[in-house]
Write a protein that holds these residues in place. Sequence first.
Motif, short mmCIF file in Angstrom:
data_model
loop_
_atom_site.label_atom_id
_atom_site.label_comp_id
_atom_site.label_asym_id
_atom_site.label_seq_id
_atom_site.Cartn_x
_atom_site.Cartn_y
_atom_site.Cartn_z
N ILE A 141 6.26 0.96 14.66
CA ILE A 141 7.09 1.06 13.45
C ILE A 141 6.76 -0.08 12.49
CG2 ILE A 141 9.46 0.89 12.59
CD1 ILE A 141 10.35 2.30 15.19
N HIS A 142 6.64 -1.29 13.05
CA HIS A 142 6.32 -2.45 12.21
C HIS A 142 4.95 -2.29 11.55
CE1 HIS A 142 6.26 -6.55 10.77
NE2 HIS A 142 5.08 -6.75 11.38
N LYS A 164 3.43 0.47 10.90
CA LYS A 164 3.52 1.53 9.88
C LYS A 164 4.14 0.99 8.60
CE LYS A 164 5.45 6.13 9.14
NZ LYS A 164 6.27 7.23 9.71
N GLU A 165 5.21 0.22 8.76
CA GLU A 165 5.87 -0.36 7.58
C GLU A 165 4.93 -1.32 6.86
OE1 GLU A 165 9.32 -2.14 9.24
OE2 GLU A 165 10.47 -0.26 9.32
N GLN A 166 4.20 -2.12 7.66
CA GLN A 166 3.27 -3.08 7.05
C GLN A 166 2.13 -2.36 6.35
OE1 GLN A 166 4.07 -6.21 7.04
NE2 GLN A 166 2.25 -6.92 5.91
N LEU A 179 2.34 0.60 4.96
CA LEU A 179 2.88 1.15 3.72
C LEU A 179 3.03 0.05 2.66
CD1 LEU A 179 5.60 3.58 5.13
CD2 LEU A 179 3.43 4.20 4.03
N LEU A 180 3.45 -1.16 3.12
CA LEU A 180 3.59 -2.28 2.21
C LEU A 180 2.26 -2.65 1.57
CD1 LEU A 180 5.27 -4.67 1.03
CD2 LEU A 180 4.62 -5.95 3.08
#
Length: 366
Positions: A311-312, A314-316, A318-319
């Motif tokens: 999850i982290h 993926k978020e990174q 996207l960032l």
Amino acid sequence: MGPEITNYSAFLSEAIKAVEELNRSKKACEELAAEERRTELELEKQRQGITDTINQTVRKRREDISASYDKEIKAGQERLKKIRAKREKAKNQGIKERIAEETEALREHNQELATKLKTLFKQNRVPGFCKTTWFYAMYMPGSIKELGLLLFSFSICFLAVPCGTYWLIPETSRKSWMLIAIYLIVILIFGGLYVAVSNKIKVRHLEVLKQGKEIRSLIRSNNRKIRVITVSIRKDRNESLYNLEKYDDEISQIEQELQQISSQKSEALNTFNTVTKTIISDEIINNNRDRIQALEEEHTRIESRLKEAQIHAKEQALLVTNQYETYLGKEFLQPDRLSELAKIIRSEQASNLSEAMAVYRSQRNA
């Protein structure tokens, strides 16, 4: 599209941090995925080991149960075999005794006839060989056996001997007249001997020989009766005359014991398959429960950490995509290239990102 950039150096510094964090997140995901797979394989190995242990233990216990009962069954079968052999021996002995008993009068009569024949020949001074089967076959045949013996003797004397003698002559010296001569000699020898014995013994003691023939005929008749009685007794299915009850009782008892053992074996195996097998499985599972539980908990923890890391990451990702890839593209989303762009900006070789990227490409091409 991200916010307007006012400080390119700071923007690139933040981009470097974001890309490095993304790379660390991806590496963490890879390490956790490998660890998750390792614990999963270890868990499967332990579970398979427990299953194999259960199967081996169950098979060994079942074989032990079967072997114990089979040993008793084999011992019973050996006893049964021995007692049946004793029964057969006792039966054969009883048959022999019955045959001896029922043919005793005939055998005694034959002994009397044999004594009478011997006395008759002795009193009349007839040579002892004259009461033999061969002599009566040659001169006074009175049965199929004696006729067969007569034909056999004639075949030997008047066929085998002359032909054999002829074929012993070397082929180069062999002539047709020799066979005729051999036949004449054989006829003279054997024929003369036959006639001489007939004239000297048969004609002289004809009446005695006739009486002897009658006695021999009575003996043969008695022997036929003995054979008929013997065959009849051996074919008789009534075994009550031979006192075999004790053997039959023991055989029946052993057979009943074997049937009971076989029934007990079936019950024991059925109980094992329905009850004992489950108990053994539960015991082995309980003995390994703590180890399996520890592996399951470890696997669950790693799975949870992997999900969080994914999850982290993926978020990174996207960032990085939203804030930096739109300005820089995938080509420059690497820490070393971002550092080069930052150096170009600080050295005032370019006033914006597009110019910095052009300078970077020109420097690389040069």
